[in-house]
Design an enzyme around this catalytic site. Sequence first.
Site, PDB file in Angstrom:
ATOM      1  CB  VAL A  89      85.534  39.887  45.600  1.00  0.00           C
ATOM      2  CG1 VAL A  89      84.334  40.815  45.776  1.00  0.00           C
ATOM      3  CG2 VAL A  89      86.467  40.437  44.520  1.00  0.00           C
ATOM      4  CB  CYS A  90      83.988  35.959  49.018  1.00  0.00           C
ATOM      5  SG  CYS A  90      83.091  35.554  47.513  1.00  0.00           S
ATOM      6  CB  THR A  91      88.258  37.317  51.943  1.00  0.00           C
ATOM      7  OG1 THR A  91      88.295  35.914  51.647  1.00  0.00           O
ATOM      8  CG2 THR A  91      88.969  37.584  53.263  1.00  0.00           C
TER       9      THR A  91
END
EC number: 1.11.1.24
Length: 149
Positions: A44-46
Amino acid sequence: MTAQLNEKAPDFSLLDADGNVFRLQEMSGQRLLLVFYPGDDTPVCTRQLCDYRDGIEVFAELGVTVVGISPDDAESHQRFRARHDLPFVLLSDSDLSVAERYGCKALIGMKRGVFLLDEAQIIRYRHVEAVALFRRRREELVEAIRALG
């Protein structure tokens, strides 16, 4: 006390991916989008940071500088930045002290949150995700920034 909407952003100093000290107070006069994210190279962060990377020109046109903050160290940030060609500063909040002041410290690790600071470092937009699987998309942020003028 945690950072609240329409209040002065809590000041902080953190190391960036290159070992330089980033001091919030030295960024006065600039609009900043502080992006708290749980970790480099997580799915999700990527997606979130690559979404912001893909819209970096729009943020720049709106006079907003994007700054990522996670608990990861400089070496991790360097790899993450290079792997995904991220054009913004990544800061290390290893002890989560800054995350705590912004209401982004979780029971384990860091919550995902975004804060738009105006030129006087007043928080004009604040969103901390209740669930780490969710994220603010670039379009939502650009719309919020445009609404603020």
